[in-house]
Design an enzyme around this catalytic site. Structure first.
Site, PDB file in Angstrom:
ATOM      1  N   LYS A   1      44.893  17.676 -23.323  1.00 36.77           N
ATOM      2  CA  LYS A   1      45.544  18.676 -22.487  1.00 36.77           C
ATOM      3  C   LYS A   1      47.035  18.391 -22.360  1.00 36.77           C
ATOM      4  O   LYS A   1      47.432  17.262 -22.067  1.00 36.77           O
ATOM      5  CB  LYS A   1      44.910  18.727 -21.096  1.00 36.77           C
ATOM      6  CG  LYS A   1      45.438  19.898 -20.243  1.00 36.77           C
ATOM      7  CD  LYS A   1      45.085  19.769 -18.775  1.00 36.77           C
ATOM      8  CE  LYS A   1      43.612  19.944 -18.526  1.00 36.77           C
ATOM      9  NZ  LYS A   1      43.320  20.027 -17.061  1.00 36.77           N
TER      10      LYS A   1
ATOM     11  N   ASN B   1      43.806  28.300 -16.835  1.00 36.13           N
ATOM     12  CA  ASN B   1      44.735  28.671 -15.778  1.00 36.13           C
ATOM     13  C   ASN B   1      45.089  27.437 -14.960  1.00 36.13           C
ATOM     14  O   ASN B   1      44.272  26.537 -14.773  1.00 36.13           O
ATOM     15  CB  ASN B   1      44.148  29.776 -14.892  1.00 36.13           C
ATOM     16  CG  ASN B   1      42.754  29.454 -14.391  1.00 36.13           C
ATOM     17  OD1 ASN B   1      41.866  29.115 -15.168  1.00 36.13           O
ATOM     18  ND2 ASN B   1      42.553  29.572 -13.091  1.00 36.13           N
ATOM     19  N   ALA B   2      46.325  27.395 -14.463  1.00 33.89           N
ATOM     20  CA  ALA B   2      46.783  26.238 -13.695  1.00 33.89           C
ATOM     21  C   ALA B   2      46.356  26.316 -12.240  1.00 33.89           C
ATOM     22  O   ALA B   2      46.079  25.295 -11.605  1.00 33.89           O
ATOM     23  CB  ALA B   2      48.303  26.123 -13.794  1.00 33.89           C
TER      24      ALA B   2
ATOM     25  N   GLU C   1      46.170  14.882 -18.133  1.00 34.52           N
ATOM     26  CA  GLU C   1      47.123  15.514 -19.046  1.00 34.52           C
ATOM     27  C   GLU C   1      47.968  14.483 -19.786  1.00 34.52           C
ATOM     28  O   GLU C   1      48.257  13.408 -19.271  1.00 34.52           O
ATOM     29  CB  GLU C   1      48.037  16.465 -18.262  1.00 34.52           C
ATOM     30  CG  GLU C   1      47.270  17.608 -17.629  1.00 34.52           C
ATOM     31  CD  GLU C   1      48.087  18.414 -16.640  1.00 34.52           C
ATOM     32  OE1 GLU C   1      47.766  19.603 -16.466  1.00 34.52           O
ATOM     33  OE2 GLU C   1      49.014  17.855 -16.023  1.00 34.52           O
TER      34      GLU C   1
ATOM     35  N   ASP D   1      43.965  19.107  -5.904  1.00 37.56           N
ATOM     36  CA  ASP D   1      43.037  17.999  -5.652  1.00 37.56           C
ATOM     37  C   ASP D   1      42.553  18.056  -4.203  1.00 37.56           C
ATOM     38  O   ASP D   1      43.340  17.917  -3.267  1.00 37.56           O
ATOM     39  CB  ASP D   1      43.724  16.659  -5.907  1.00 37.56           C
ATOM     40  CG  ASP D   1      43.938  16.385  -7.383  1.00 37.56           C
ATOM     41  OD1 ASP D   1      43.400  17.143  -8.212  1.00 37.56           O
ATOM     42  OD2 ASP D   1      44.647  15.423  -7.713  1.00 37.56           O
TER      43      ASP D   1
ATOM     44  N   HIS E   1      41.839   8.924 -14.840  1.00 37.01           N
ATOM     45  CA  HIS E   1      42.873   9.081 -13.826  1.00 37.01           C
ATOM     46  C   HIS E   1      42.236   9.243 -12.449  1.00 37.01           C
ATOM     47  O   HIS E   1      41.032   9.437 -12.324  1.00 37.01           O
ATOM     48  CB  HIS E   1      43.748  10.298 -14.139  1.00 37.01           C
ATOM     49  CG  HIS E   1      42.986  11.591 -14.159  1.00 37.01           C
ATOM     50  ND1 HIS E   1      42.210  11.972 -15.231  1.00 37.01           N
ATOM     51  CD2 HIS E   1      42.861  12.594 -13.240  1.00 37.01           C
ATOM     52  CE1 HIS E   1      41.662  13.132 -14.978  1.00 37.01           C
ATOM     53  NE2 HIS E   1      42.025  13.531 -13.776  1.00 37.01           N
TER      54      HIS E   1
END
Length: 589
Positions: free
Chosen positions: A370, A456-457, A260, A175, A167
């Site tokens: 993920k 963690n996000a 993901e 990002d 990706h």
């Protein structure tokens, strides 16, 4: 008469089949032996209580609904305690390898890795960017910068989780740089933009290729899946020494945007802001044709994609005809579309993982995938944001257990995000439920007998976030004389940065690592005390979609304790005020 019983593991639901006839034994399944009138417990498989009795022909089955024991190995008491040790990995910076395929500031990186090692961190996670390695042309791979980096990681005594990143970096939360997919692939998209995911307005998303081209030989004679396979084959060939040395613990296979398994339904690059519901991404010509054929096959050629009824990126569910309380998502046509949309994603992931399994078969590693933590609108009946991302999850339909069942045939890890989040941290209007979502997804993985991992996000440095991660990592706490019944396989912290290494932040982080390790010293091969990483075998046969969808029947998740039993202590005034402010804010927003 002494009766023999066979204890069978179906996913992680334990079922005992009583029989006098050994013909019932199936050697392809995992069994344990027990004398039914013996006081001797089944090692790692004793039943605290039985909830139901079913008659299956002449065989009686007793099914336990207690949380599964994820570690059926025989261990000594000392080893039992070590099975509570959860490895901690740290994600490396996105730009550690430059777009020019150069390792950035290697000596400075080495110092940072030594600092991580001083905290007893087990390893690091790293994006291996397709857009960098195969940038010059089809099958023209350059692994030199990654080989240099892998060598440094190995020299510093750390393990590695490698992400096959098919990706783009750029356009998603967090990002900080732009790394596109290979230029020669994007040039194909200039003449055929339908290779990219497309929203209802015709806007293309170049973050990754649409799953609609999985079988289209558009890329110098190769299909998308063949390109992913060839890339992984080249990785294996060029990283053989590191694989043989045991440096790499798992390969996370990129399955969509941000790596993901989802559709790119909420791209910041197209104006999405939290907590918008997102948009369906199935309007490239390949997916439109696929849906049209699927609808005709079931006798409804008149059925259409949701179109304008599903709203725009930043709408709320109630403002759309599709997601509102009596919306078309609950009609026969709506259910058909959502099933098709989510099934396409699941089959896409299954096929790429099958290719990955064939590539890495014989290596002593695990595969991982993920799943995104789409926690906003979780408490709305439609779960709108999850649906647009491809997770057909409702109150009366589990959208995650079928994914876990699919992963089970590859013995793959389900890696889930947002484990640091708590509900009160989000505006009430977003109807966000990260705590319940994490509980649901982890339970789905455990019920299907697979390992789950977490990350963690968003970057967090406070004790409150660390304690939430600890709670989710061992949701029923630490068992000091035996391994925790529920326990994640590993935790990946996002991410290594100068801010993390600031003295005050790093002091808390070290405490977090220590608690994740159950107050034990560093264990170099901790998996052998839990679920050992074994040589990868061939994936099991493909599971029919009908069998996968049987897992949509909802069940109550396993109970999680309200607080971790081994918290990162010493909350300072800032942490207390942070929590208090968040709770007050959630009341008024």
């Amino acid at each position: 008469m002494l009766q023999t019983s066979y204890v069978k593991y179906i996913g992680t639901e334990r079922t005992t089949f009583f029989s006098h006839d050994a013909k019932n034994f199936k050697p392809r399944e995992r069994w344990q032996w027990r004398l039914s009138n013996s006081a001797t417990p089944v090692p790692r498989g004793a039943f605290p209580f039985v909830s139901s009795i079913k008659r299956l022909g002449t065989v009686h089955a007793l099914t336990s609904t207690t949380p599964p024991d994820l570690n059926p190995k025989l261990l000594t008491p000392r080893e039992d305690k070590k099975a509570n040790y959860v490895p901690v990995y740290v994600m490396l910076p996105l730009d550690v390898i430059s777009t020019e395929n150069q390792l950035e500031k290697p000596e400075e990186l080495r110092i940072k890795l030594k600092t991580l090692k001083s905290a007893d961190v087990d390893g690091v996670m790293l994006d291996v960017w397709w857009g960098i390695v195969e940038s010059k042309g089809p099958k023209m791979y350059d692994w030199s910068a990654y080989q240099q980096l892998f060598g440094i990681i190995k020299e510093e005594g750390l393990k590695l989780q490698a992400i096959m990143s098919f990706h783009q970096c750029g356009g998603n939360i967090g990002d900080i740089i732009y790394i596109p997919i290979p230029k020669w692939v994007r040039e194909i998209g200039m003449s055929n933009p339908d290779i990219f995911y497309t929203n209802k307005g015709g806007t293309r998303n170049e973050e990754c290729l649409s799953l609609g081209v999985d079988d289209q030989p558009l890329f110098s004679g190769r299909t998308a899946i063949q390109m992913y396979r060839d890339y992984m084959k080249s990785f294996k060939e060029n990283m053989k020494d590191f694989l043989d040395a045991g440096l790499i613990s798992d390969i996370e296979v990129g399955l969509g945007p941000a790596g993901e398994m989802r559709y790119p339904s909420y791209p910041e690059s197209q104006g999405w802001v939290y907590p918008g519901i997102g948009e369906f991404q199935c309007y490239d010509k390949y997916l439109q044709e696929d849906f049209k054929a699927a609808a005709a096959k079931v006798g409804h050629p008149e059925w259409k994609l949701p179109g304008e009824a599903a709203g725009d990126y930043n709408d709320t569910p109630s403002s759309t005809k599709f997601f509102r309380m009596d919306g078309s998502y609950i009609t026969e046509e709506g259910k058909f579309f959502l099933t098709w949309y989510s099934n396409k994603l699941m089959v896409h992931a299954d096929r790429i993982l099958d290719e990955a399994n064939k590539v890495f078969m014989g290596c002593k590693i695990k595969l991982a995938a993920k799943v995104a933590g789409i926690h906003w609108w979780y408490f709305h009946p439609s779960h709108a944001a999850e649906l647009t991302a491809g997770y057909y999850n409702l109150t009366d339909r589990d959208g995650y257990r079928p994914i876990a069942r699919m992963l089970s045939r590859h013995n793959a890890i389900l890696n889930f995000t947002c484990v640091e989040m708590q509900n009160y941290e989000h505006p009430r209007g977003a109807k966000s439920g990260p705590e319940e979502l994490v509980q649901q997804v982890l339970s789905a993985g455990w019920r299907e007998g697979i390992q789950v991992a977490c990350e963690n996000a968003l970057s967090r440095y406070d004790r409150n976030a660390y304690n939430q991660i600890l709670k989710n990592a061992r949701p029923n706490g630490l068992n000091k004389i035996a391994p925790s019944k529920l326990r994640v396989f590993a935790i990946t912290y996002l991410r290594l940065s100068d801010k993390l290494l600031e003295e005050s932040n790093f002091s808390i982080f070290k405490n977090f690592v220590r608690k994740m390790h159950a107050d034990l010293d560093y264990l170099p091969n901790s998996d052998k005390y839990f679920v050992p990483i074994e040589t990868m075998a061939r994936s099991k046969p493909e599971i029919p979609i009908e069998d996968l969808l049987e897992a949509t029947k909802p069940e109550k998740p396993y109970p999680f304790d309200p607080e971790p039993d081994m918290p990162v202590g010493g909350d300072n005034l800032f942490d207390v005020l942070f929590v208090l402010f968040g709770k007050i804010k959630s009341i008024f927003t």
